[in-house]
Design a protein around this motif. Structure first.
Motif, PDB file in Angstrom:
ATOM      1  N   ILE A 133     -12.192  35.986   6.623  1.00  0.00           N
ATOM      2  CA  ILE A 133     -11.638  34.446   6.201  1.00  0.00           C
ATOM      3  C   ILE A 133     -11.613  34.004   7.944  1.00  0.00           C
ATOM      4  N   CYS A 149      -9.436  29.219   8.392  1.00  0.00           N
ATOM      5  CA  CYS A 149      -9.708  28.136   7.021  1.00  0.00           C
ATOM      6  C   CYS A 149      -8.592  27.116   7.036  1.00  0.00           C
ATOM      7  N   GLN A 150      -9.239  25.921   7.359  1.00  0.00           N
ATOM      8  CA  GLN A 150      -8.457  24.675   7.390  1.00  0.00           C
ATOM      9  C   GLN A 150      -7.869  24.686   6.118  1.00  0.00           C
ATOM     10  N   PHE A 194     -10.663  31.518   0.827  1.00  0.00           N
ATOM     11  CA  PHE A 194     -10.515  31.019   1.900  1.00  0.00           C
ATOM     12  C   PHE A 194     -11.666  31.457   3.016  1.00  0.00           C
ATOM     13  N   SER A 241     -15.463  32.450   4.406  1.00  0.00           N
ATOM     14  CA  SER A 241     -16.336  31.470   4.944  1.00  0.00           C
ATOM     15  C   SER A 241     -17.495  30.912   3.891  1.00  0.00           C
ATOM     16  N   THR A 242     -17.484  31.487   2.765  1.00  0.00           N
ATOM     17  CA  THR A 242     -18.262  31.080   1.779  1.00  0.00           C
ATOM     18  C   THR A 242     -17.492  30.158   0.787  1.00  0.00           C
ATOM     19  N   LEU A 243     -16.239  30.224   0.618  1.00  0.00           N
ATOM     20  CA  LEU A 243     -15.331  29.522  -0.204  1.00  0.00           C
ATOM     21  C   LEU A 243     -15.751  29.591  -1.719  1.00  0.00           C
ATOM     22  N   GLN A 276     -14.700  27.276  -4.931  1.00  0.00           N
ATOM     23  CA  GLN A 276     -15.541  26.595  -5.345  1.00  0.00           C
ATOM     24  C   GLN A 276     -15.518  26.980  -7.209  1.00  0.00           C
ATOM     25  N   LEU A 329     -10.514  20.068  -5.085  1.00  0.00           N
ATOM     26  CA  LEU A 329     -10.987  21.100  -4.113  1.00  0.00           C
ATOM     27  C   LEU A 329      -9.640  21.347  -3.132  1.00  0.00           C
ATOM     28  N   LEU A 352      -7.152  24.509  -2.803  1.00  0.00           N
ATOM     29  CA  LEU A 352      -7.154  25.347  -1.214  1.00  0.00           C
ATOM     30  C   LEU A 352      -6.036  25.339  -0.687  1.00  0.00           C
ATOM     31  N   ALA A 367      -5.709  17.187   9.613  1.00  0.00           N
ATOM     32  CA  ALA A 367      -7.411  17.827   9.386  1.00  0.00           C
ATOM     33  C   ALA A 367      -7.473  17.331   7.990  1.00  0.00           C
ATOM     34  N   THR A 368      -8.989  17.034   7.898  1.00  0.00           N
ATOM     35  CA  THR A 368      -9.495  16.698   6.875  1.00  0.00           C
ATOM     36  C   THR A 368      -9.697  17.997   5.914  1.00  0.00           C
ATOM     37  N   ILE A 369      -9.306  17.961   4.792  1.00  0.00           N
ATOM     38  CA  ILE A 369      -9.863  19.289   3.978  1.00  0.00           C
ATOM     39  C   ILE A 369     -10.757  18.968   2.843  1.00  0.00           C
ATOM     40  N   GLN A 390     -15.133  21.606   9.523  1.00  0.00           N
ATOM     41  CA  GLN A 390     -15.050  23.027   9.612  1.00  0.00           C
ATOM     42  C   GLN A 390     -16.398  23.659   8.886  1.00  0.00           C
ATOM     43  N   ARG A 423     -17.203  26.019   7.364  1.00  0.00           N
ATOM     44  CA  ARG A 423     -17.348  26.511   5.857  1.00  0.00           C
ATOM     45  C   ARG A 423     -17.470  25.435   4.715  1.00  0.00           C
ATOM     46  N   PHE A 424     -16.951  24.138   5.066  1.00  0.00           N
ATOM     47  CA  PHE A 424     -17.070  23.099   4.223  1.00  0.00           C
ATOM     48  C   PHE A 424     -18.657  22.713   3.943  1.00  0.00           C
ATOM     49  N   ASN A 457     -20.674  24.419   2.891  1.00  0.00           N
ATOM     50  CA  ASN A 457     -21.172  24.820   1.627  1.00  0.00           C
ATOM     51  C   ASN A 457     -21.000  23.903   0.452  1.00  0.00           C
ATOM     52  N   MET A 458     -20.305  22.971   0.775  1.00  0.00           N
ATOM     53  CA  MET A 458     -20.327  21.856  -0.440  1.00  0.00           C
ATOM     54  C   MET A 458     -20.904  20.408   0.338  1.00  0.00           C
TER      55      MET A 458
END
Lengths: 460, 212
Positions: free
Chosen positions: A199, A202-203, A238, A240-242, A246, A279, A283, B41-43, B69, B71-72, B74-75
């Motif tokens: 993890i 994760c923001q 959380f 890195s792939t989320l 998702q 999302l 999250l 912070a923008t999520i 960030q 990891r986002f 991915n979207m």
């Protein structure tokens, strides 16, 4: 640490755990003569009550949902339940004597649904979520975790540092580097990143941690987060792939088809991608999305029942605004109504009531079945998209599958095969998943092979 | 072509770049004319709307503030859909955020192309220029070269805090978006049916073409 100044009952900061009381601000409140207006007003949670940033003023004096107004009946019901389940007479029972895990029952669930008295929340959240059990049985102590994660130089630490003041900027406990909550937030986030290498930081977790820190001591907050990550939320939420969060957005979309058909038609008609909005809700488990009074009620239930609650509450909130949404003029106004929707709902009982009326019968099993299906879809889509450069996903998948994590369960295998079985069939599942990964790699290689043979790509 | 009646344009614009480079601050400055050192912070993604008057026409800019960030990422495919332009932002005081610019540009170009197969107009923003230490951006010629090599239509030193160059950068982007839109209209084969004109929205989904 809890210094000399105490908040007035029901006044600013009064709902916070005593060690979070900002002494410097409280001192000013005390020194002030009654005629003078303090430059900034705070509510009982420490949030600024100005109108900057379009934040609506929150009134604490005599407000309906004020946690200071504990319903004496509800408090008595809780006390009676705890005494009854622990065979103690009135007055004898202290928190030390109450089991770290409360036996699950319909009675307990209905009490949680009715709301936990605010003064009992820290102790009960720890017990309902399993965090206290983790704290007591963990092989590693909080102190050790903090020691191991105190490295300033990692890119994770740098990201955390960037976000410390961007997590809860309107709260006095988190508004400047010298605020009382900031070093705690830093330590807990770094500790989590160290504890869960897959993890990292994760923001979004910061929002959850800072909300918890308002009410619990930092060590307990860490264990609450462990309970959320390992047990209450599905795996890879959380990471890195989320992937987990998702997947849940797809599941939500499917549940809307079933539970809110009119809204489903609307979203289709206007081609609105709901996950763009939701999302964030999932999250952060609604932290930073709903008013804190409503959040407390949602979390009471979340810590007892886990992620099912996120779906029930989301469906309930959408139901409350469904009529308004359906009568919207155009896509833009639908989109705005959806975005603003959670912040406009304040009434905990109304939201939870609607959530349970609409989706109270939604079961964990149904949810898991939907999750397995949609995760498979997502992996499949990613595989197709990655045909051109297939290395990313495969390495990701291998990382998730073959990772030796300090903490268990947040693996892809448990996401694919369900949590309980994952414990029992862990090795088997890992083998299966590795087979799937190998198969996928083979397919991807084949695809690449044909891709190279395609005359359209024959530049080399 | 004549514009004898009032026309409205709606453009979706992406604002991307590493974590904490000031994407949200730039948008707040541009749309709400204010600045705070600590926005949340923008999520995932956030949205803002800016309305401009452009040659007697109304231009609505839908600004998509995308979480920095990694990891986002991915979207981002979902976020980028149907965008007409983009700002890529970096922080002049953090060289690493500049190094990430090419990564963001590649991500954008690999996931988003216009109907005519071209990449969307993208402007590079060197933000926080009020904080000095802009060794990098001191060399204007080098920056021009960087923009040409990487397909940016322009670059600006900006400061959301001091309100420097943000309107200028936005005008530059809008100018290029309008130009590329005209270009697309002209290059269009006359007898092609454009699904966009048929319906309110949509037309990018591949399954639409198979609809009964």
């Amino acid at each position: 640490m809890s210094g000399t100044y105490t908040p007035a009952p029901g006044g600013p900061f009064s709902a916070l755990t005593p060690s979070m009381w900002p002494q410097d601000i409280l001192a000013k409140y005390h020194q002030k003569d009654s005629s003078e207006q303090p430059e900034l007003q705070y509510d009982e949670f420490g949030f600024r009550m100005d109108t900057e940033d379009g934040v609506e003023p929150r009134s604490w004096l005599g407000s309906e949902g004020s946690p200071q107004r504990e319903d004496p009946q509800q408090r008595l019901r809780w006390q009676a339940h705890l005494e009854f389940t622990h065979n103690h007479t009135v007055g004898d029972l202290t928190w030390e004597l109450i089991d770290p895990v409360l036996p699950r029952s319909e009675r307990l669930r209905s009490l949680v649904l009715g709301g936990i008295p605010h003064s009992m929340r820290p102790q009960l959240w720890m017990r309902l979520s399993g965090a206290l059990q983790k704290k007591r049985t963990s092989e590693i102590s909080y102190r050790e975790i903090i020691k191991n994660s105190s490295n300033d130089d990692s890119s994770t630490a740098k990201q955390i540092e960037k976000d410390l003041l961007r997590t809860m900027p309107t709260n006095a406990c988190f508004s400047s580097l010298t605020s009382v909550g900031v070093p705690r937030l830093r330590r807990v986030l770094r500790g989590l990143a160290w504890l869960y290498p897959d993890i990292g930081y994760c923001q979004g977790t910061g929002m959850v941690v800072s909300c918890l820190l308002l009410f619990l001591e930092e060590e307990d907050v860490l264990w609450m987060m462990c309970a959320l990550i390992e047990d209450l939320l599905p795996p890879s939420y959380f990471s890195s792939t989320l992937l987990g969060v998702q997947t849940d957005q797809r599941v939500l979309r499917q549940l809307i088809v079933q539970y809110l058909p009119a809204l489903d038609r609307l979203l289709q008609e206007h081609d609105i991608e709901l996950s763009l909005i939701t999302l964030h809700w999932f999250l952060t488990s609604f932290a930073s999305v709903v008013d804190i009074r409503l959040l407390l009620r949602i979390w009471d239930l979340l810590f007892y029942q886990g992620s099912l609650v996120l779906f029930q509450v989301t469906l309930g909130m959408l139901k409350i605004k469904e009529e308004e949404l359906v009568s919207s003029e155009n896509s833009a106004s639908i989109f705005n109504t959806l975005s603003d929707l959670p912040s406009q709902l304040r009434d905990g009982p109304a939201v939870l009531g609607e959530a349970m009326r609409l989706a109270g019968t939604l079961s964990q099993e149904t949810l898991e079945a939907h999750r397995h299906k949609h995760l498979a879809y997502i992996l499949n889509e990613q595989a197709q998209l990655n045909n051109g450069n297939n290395t990313t996903l495969n390495t990701n998948l291998n990382k998730v599958v073959r990772r030796q994590s300090l903490r268990r369960k947040s693996t892809l295998s448990s996401l694919l095969f369900g949590e309980d079985e994952a414990e029992a069939l862990k090795s088997k599942n890992i083998k299966q998943t590795e087979l799937v990964a190998a198969l996928r790699e083979a397919i991807a290689r084949t695809a690449e092979h044909f891709h190279c043979l395609d005359p359209r790509h024959s530049s080399t | 072509m004549q514009n004898n009646h009032h026309k409205e344009h709606l453009y979706k614009i992406l604002v991307i770049g590493d974590l904490g480079v000031g994407k949200t601050s730039i948008i707040k400055r541009y749309v709400h004319h204010n600045f705070s050192p600590n926005y949340r912070a923008t999520i995932g993604v956030d949205f803002a709307l800016k309305v401009l008057n452009w040659d007697q026409e109304t231009v609505r800019l839908q600004l998509w503030d995308i979480a920095g960030q990694e990891r986002f990422g991915n979207m981002t495919r979902v976020y980028y859909r149907e965008a007409m332009g983009a700002f890529i932002v970096f922080d002049v005081t953090r060289p690493a955020s500049f190094e990430a610019v090419t990564k963001w540009k590649e991500d954008l170009d690999s996931k988003l192309t216009l109907a005519n197969g071209k990449h969307v107009a993208t402007v590079l923003l060197a933000n926080k220029c009020d904080q000095g230490r802009d060794v990098l951006t001191n060399n204007g010629i080098k920056m021009e070269q960087f923009c040409q090599e990487n397909g940016f239509v322009g670059w600006y030193e900006t400061s959301a805090k001091e309100n420097i160059n943000i309107d200028e950068a936005a005008n530059c982007l809008v100018k290029h978006i309008i130009a590329s839109e005209k270009d697309m209209l002209q290059s269009e084969v006359p007898d092609t049916i454009t699904p966009q004109l048929e319906k309110d929205k949509g037309g990018t989904c591949s399954s639409c073409f198979r609809a009964q």
